[in-house]
Design a protein around this motif. Structure first.
Motif, PDB file in Angstrom:
ATOM      1  N   ARG A  24      60.467  84.846 -40.378  1.00 28.79           N
ATOM      2  CA  ARG A  24      59.403  84.327 -39.514  1.00 28.79           C
ATOM      3  C   ARG A  24      58.028  84.669 -40.101  1.00 28.79           C
ATOM      4  N   ASN A  25      57.868  85.908 -40.587  1.00 26.77           N
ATOM      5  CA  ASN A  25      56.594  86.331 -41.179  1.00 26.77           C
ATOM      6  C   ASN A  25      56.250  85.522 -42.424  1.00 26.77           C
ATOM      7  N   GLN A  26      57.262  85.000 -43.106  1.00 24.58           N
ATOM      8  CA  GLN A  26      57.032  84.191 -44.303  1.00 24.58           C
ATOM      9  C   GLN A  26      56.917  82.702 -43.973  1.00 24.58           C
ATOM     10  N   GLY A  27      56.985  82.376 -42.671  1.00 20.21           N
ATOM     11  CA  GLY A  27      56.822  80.992 -42.244  1.00 20.21           C
ATOM     12  C   GLY A  27      58.098  80.179 -42.216  1.00 20.21           C
ATOM     13  N   PHE A  28      59.240  80.846 -42.359  1.00 24.51           N
ATOM     14  CA  PHE A  28      60.528  80.159 -42.323  1.00 24.51           C
ATOM     15  C   PHE A  28      61.175  80.368 -40.961  1.00 24.51           C
ATOM     16  N   LEU A  29      61.529  79.293 -40.300  1.00 25.92           N
ATOM     17  CA  LEU A  29      62.087  79.387 -38.947  1.00 25.92           C
ATOM     18  C   LEU A  29      63.583  79.113 -38.899  1.00 25.92           C
ATOM     19  N   PHE A  30      64.210  78.808 -40.031  1.00 29.59           N
ATOM     20  CA  PHE A  30      65.610  78.400 -40.011  1.00 29.59           C
ATOM     21  C   PHE A  30      66.558  79.523 -39.602  1.00 29.59           C
ATOM     22  N   VAL A  31      66.237  80.771 -39.913  1.00 29.85           N
ATOM     23  CA  VAL A  31      67.120  81.873 -39.496  1.00 29.85           C
ATOM     24  C   VAL A  31      67.076  82.020 -37.979  1.00 29.85           C
ATOM     25  N   GLN A  32      65.869  81.969 -37.405  1.00 29.01           N
ATOM     26  CA  GLN A  32      65.743  82.048 -35.956  1.00 29.01           C
ATOM     27  C   GLN A  32      66.453  80.873 -35.296  1.00 29.01           C
ATOM     28  N   ARG A  33      66.337  79.679 -35.889  1.00 30.33           N
ATOM     29  CA  ARG A  33      67.002  78.489 -35.331  1.00 30.33           C
ATOM     30  C   ARG A  33      68.521  78.652 -35.377  1.00 30.33           C
ATOM     31  N   LEU A  34      69.045  79.178 -36.481  1.00 25.82           N
ATOM     32  CA  LEU A  34      70.484  79.407 -36.600  1.00 25.82           C
ATOM     33  C   LEU A  34      70.953  80.358 -35.495  1.00 25.82           C
ATOM     34  N   VAL A  35      70.224  81.456 -35.303  1.00 26.95           N
ATOM     35  CA  VAL A  35      70.594  82.435 -34.273  1.00 26.95           C
ATOM     36  C   VAL A  35      70.473  81.824 -32.882  1.00 26.95           C
ATOM     37  N   ASP A  36      69.389  81.105 -32.617  1.00 30.71           N
ATOM     38  CA  ASP A  36      69.208  80.462 -31.306  1.00 30.71           C
ATOM     39  C   ASP A  36      70.336  79.471 -31.021  1.00 30.71           C
ATOM     40  N   ASN A  37      70.685  78.662 -32.014  1.00 26.84           N
ATOM     41  CA  ASN A  37      71.772  77.691 -31.832  1.00 26.84           C
ATOM     42  C   ASN A  37      73.114  78.383 -31.633  1.00 26.84           C
ATOM     43  N   TRP A  38      73.303  79.524 -32.272  1.00 29.19           N
ATOM     44  CA  TRP A  38      74.529  80.311 -32.089  1.00 29.19           C
ATOM     45  C   TRP A  38      74.597  80.821 -30.645  1.00 29.19           C
ATOM     46  N   ILE A  39      73.496  81.408 -30.178  1.00 28.14           N
ATOM     47  CA  ILE A  39      73.452  81.970 -28.818  1.00 28.14           C
ATOM     48  C   ILE A  39      73.682  80.873 -27.783  1.00 28.14           C
ATOM     49  N   ASP A  40      73.045  79.698 -27.988  1.00 25.18           N
ATOM     50  CA  ASP A  40      73.185  78.569 -27.060  1.00 25.18           C
ATOM     51  C   ASP A  40      74.508  77.826 -27.239  1.00 25.18           C
ATOM     52  N   GLN A  41      75.301  78.242 -28.227  1.00 22.05           N
ATOM     53  CA  GLN A  41      76.583  77.633 -28.575  1.00 22.05           C
ATOM     54  C   GLN A  41      76.445  76.168 -28.988  1.00 22.05           C
ATOM     55  N   LYS A  42      75.279  75.821 -29.522  1.00 24.77           N
ATOM     56  CA  LYS A  42      75.082  74.480 -30.059  1.00 24.77           C
ATOM     57  C   LYS A  42      75.731  74.355 -31.436  1.00 24.77           C
ATOM     58  N   ASN A  43      75.772  75.488 -32.164  1.00 24.97           N
ATOM     59  CA  ASN A  43      76.363  75.482 -33.499  1.00 24.97           C
ATOM     60  C   ASN A  43      76.907  76.878 -33.787  1.00 24.97           C
ATOM     61  N   CYS A  44      78.213  76.993 -33.752  1.00 28.12           N
ATOM     62  CA  CYS A  44      78.864  78.287 -33.979  1.00 28.12           C
ATOM     63  C   CYS A  44      79.666  78.308 -35.275  1.00 28.12           C
ATOM     64  N   PHE A  45      79.526  77.271 -36.085  1.00 25.69           N
ATOM     65  CA  PHE A  45      80.224  77.196 -37.370  1.00 25.69           C
ATOM     66  C   PHE A  45      81.718  77.443 -37.201  1.00 25.69           C
ATOM     67  N   ASP A  46      82.283  76.832 -36.155  1.00 28.03           N
ATOM     68  CA  ASP A  46      83.688  77.072 -35.826  1.00 28.03           C
ATOM     69  C   ASP A  46      84.562  75.824 -35.948  1.00 28.03           C
ATOM     70  N   GLN A  47      83.994  74.772 -36.538  1.00 30.66           N
ATOM     71  CA  GLN A  47      84.783  73.561 -36.751  1.00 30.66           C
ATOM     72  C   GLN A  47      85.518  73.678 -38.086  1.00 30.66           C
ATOM     73  N   LYS A  48      86.556  72.880 -38.237  1.00 31.26           N
ATOM     74  CA  LYS A  48      87.316  72.885 -39.484  1.00 31.26           C
ATOM     75  C   LYS A  48      86.382  72.601 -40.661  1.00 31.26           C
ATOM     76  N   GLY A  49      86.434  73.462 -41.662  1.00 33.63           N
ATOM     77  CA  GLY A  49      85.611  73.294 -42.842  1.00 33.63           C
ATOM     78  C   GLY A  49      84.240  73.938 -42.761  1.00 33.63           C
ATOM     79  N   GLU A  50      83.918  74.574 -41.632  1.00 34.84           N
ATOM     80  CA  GLU A  50      82.628  75.233 -41.478  1.00 34.84           C
ATOM     81  C   GLU A  50      82.801  76.744 -41.644  1.00 34.84           C
ATOM     82  N   VAL A  51      81.707  77.400 -42.019  1.00 37.69           N
ATOM     83  CA  VAL A  51      81.785  78.844 -42.241  1.00 37.69           C
ATOM     84  C   VAL A  51      80.405  79.472 -42.026  1.00 37.69           C
TER      85      VAL A  51
END
Length: 82
Positions: A24-51
């Protein structure tokens, strides 16, 4: 430094806090977005072929990567990274 990359099924938000703040301090928001989507269960990387991968140095998390299957590339959906 012995860096290990591990497949994970659960996120430790507390251990990820330094990575989130650093990105975030470097201006990159993708890590926060990944965590937010994980918490909201929008994307848990749990489909076949995901990791979800974490890079660790001892017990300290130093990197995070989630790979999803591209829904527009049909032949990749046949691979299983689990």
């Amino acid at each position: 430094m012995a860096i290990k990359i591990e497949k994970i099924k659960e996120l430790s938000i507390i251990k990820l806090k330094p990575i989130i703040e650093d990105s975030r301090n470097q201006g990159f928001l993708f890590v926060q977005r990944l965590v937010d989507n994980w918490i909201d269960q929008k994307n848990c990387f749990d489909q076949k072929g995901e990791v979800l991968l974490i890079a660790k140095d001892a017990d300290r998390f130093i990197g995070l990567c989630g790979l999803n299957i591209d829904p527009f590339v049909k032949h990749l959906g046949e691979q299983d990274l689990s």
